[in-house]
Design an enzyme around this catalytic site. Sequence first.
Site, mmCIF file in Angstrom:
data_model
loop_
_atom_site.group_PDB
_atom_site.id
_atom_site.type_symbol
_atom_site.label_atom_id
_atom_site.label_comp_id
_atom_site.label_asym_id
_atom_site.label_seq_id
_atom_site.Cartn_x
_atom_site.Cartn_y
_atom_site.Cartn_z
ATOM 1 N N ASN A 98 0.770 -1.364 -0.009
ATOM 2 C CA ASN A 98 0.061 0.091 -0.209
ATOM 3 C C ASN A 98 1.065 1.333 0.037
ATOM 4 O OD1 ASN A 98 -2.130 -1.828 0.191
ATOM 5 N ND2 ASN A 98 -2.587 -0.949 2.489
ATOM 6 N N LYS A 611 -12.451 4.564 -0.018
ATOM 7 C CA LYS A 611 -13.057 5.094 1.561
ATOM 8 C C LYS A 611 -11.876 5.620 2.070
ATOM 9 C CE LYS A 611 -15.690 5.283 4.917
ATOM 10 N NZ LYS A 611 -16.653 6.372 4.817
#
Length: 616
Positions: A98, A611
């Site tokens: 990530n 999100k």
Amino acid sequence: MCGIVGAIADRDVVPVLIEGLKRLEYRGYDSAGIAVVDEQDVRRVRRTGRVSEMENAAIAEDFHAHLGIGHTRWATHGGVTEANAHPHISQGVALVHNGIIENHEEQRERLRELGYQFESQTDTEVIAHLIHHYLKESNDAGTGPAQGLLAAVQRAVKDLTGAYALAVVSRKEPERMVCARMGCPLLIGLGEGENFVASDVSAILQATRRVIFLEEGDTAEVTRAGVRVFDGDNVEIQREVHVSDVSLASLELGPYRHFMQKEIHEQPRALADTIEAVIDGGFSAELFGANAEAALRDIEGVQILACGTSYYAGMTARYWMEAISGLPCSVEIASEYRYRAAHANPKHLIVTISQSGETLDTMEALKYAKSLGHLHTLSVCNVPESAIPRASELVCYTRAGAEIGVASTKAFTTQLAALFQLCVVLGKLHGKVSEADEADYLEQLRFLPGSVQHALNLEPQIALWAEKFAGKQNALFLGRGLHYPIALEGALKLKEISYIHAEAYPAGELKHGPLALVDAAMPVVVIAPNDKLLEKVKSNMQEVRARGGELFVFTDQDSNFTESEGVHVIRTPRHAGVLSPIVHTIPVQLLAYHTALARGTDVDKPRNLAKSVTVE
Ligand code: F6R
């Protein structure tokens, strides 16, 4: 955005990985994959689209293993293709990532010269090759593979500039998983004879609640038997074990069709939880931390920084702040502030607002504010132990519970409740709020969950309006004063989930331009509670009617509105006083939800959105 899960256990970890990735779906993603270490080999399955498609492929290919890593990707470098999906593999080293590696071009050149070939357009593949390169180097030097993977990861991350959370496995070391963190959250879940890695606790909640949050620069080695954590200097270190209080129920849909619907309906409870401490103990500085009083007394003004919906919470708070505490207050979009040559008053309190606590723009704005010399920082956040509150001096956690729908709902109204508390506390400390005022504010807060419940009961009427909106291309939202940010929030919710173009204006601004857009095809939503600006709003509504625009008015029981040709009215039961913006948020959320439903869009996972936004 991207999500990571990893597991090492005596049992088959494939179902754990798949379940974990499904729990991460809410963050937004466009492809998914897992890699497992299976009898000295690394096997990988990746698919664009839903986790369930990748799951079907893993079942078809009979994936089972005791060690594995998984990922949901939200494309940044390189398009949405299977080749760009994670895990990436370099000769037996598999990795999920990530974040964004800023110097990937430079490292790619270096690795090409070392003979590595690239299969994807991602920055991540660079890391896999770098780790393999250092592993090979130590093997060639004869230091042996037993300590190889950890040391190779520790060397590789020193070559990286940017942000990363990594989980890495190697076919040569089927007894361990190695992870690293810089700028992106990563935690380790502690089980009995099994351990886990995840970017978000929800991914592993089905297996354990005991977690270690890695700190910036940490690396860790995770085996079945235990976990060793190393700081940025590779010195072994103990990190605290936390017990997560995120409830599994908050991750389940229950009787609802969508998480957004569930979360809209959870607001009375979420608000009651967020204001509980004030109702029990009054407006005390301790709500923001044990030593908050001295800091909050010391300040001379407030600078709020946030993005998106959280920014609109900040805009609302500005009206409260100036009226209730008497302190000057500015609000700025975090991504703008961080690149502006701002003139800092060190005694202006920096307030960041972030549901996730991970938003990169807000985090960077906070760092920038500190570098400018601001002495005090306060975070309003919904996720305990996330990066932004951890980097702040004072914290107020909203108690909305996990928010899964991409469109923020209960997080927004609880942010408003928390910010209102801050305004009153500052008003007390700065001599603006008397005992009588305090008692009055407390009374208004007590009524809040009930008023929100009444607003929720309007759902059937709002659903009927939504049918009219579903066929429209555009919509305009109007409000004034405290309710202007709620108009902005209503327009944002509608565009996010129904893809109808919507804009919001302060109603008084209409005649300065946007009135040109108004005709019979333009629905105009007006938030018009019975406050001191109501008569002004009514005049603005006349301007719309005179041009044939159709008005959809949210007001309260106390205002003397009548329905007429082209003027539709829905009333919340009673005027909620200074907290009216919170109550008037509910109808605009429901309008967006039902319009999206009527248009058949993916309510919880609107296209192109994630999100938690951990990239610039
Ligand atoms: C809109 C929405 C976003 C977020 C924004 C900031 O429904 O959810 O606009 O508000 O991305 O996110 P946080 O609050 O996590 O910093």
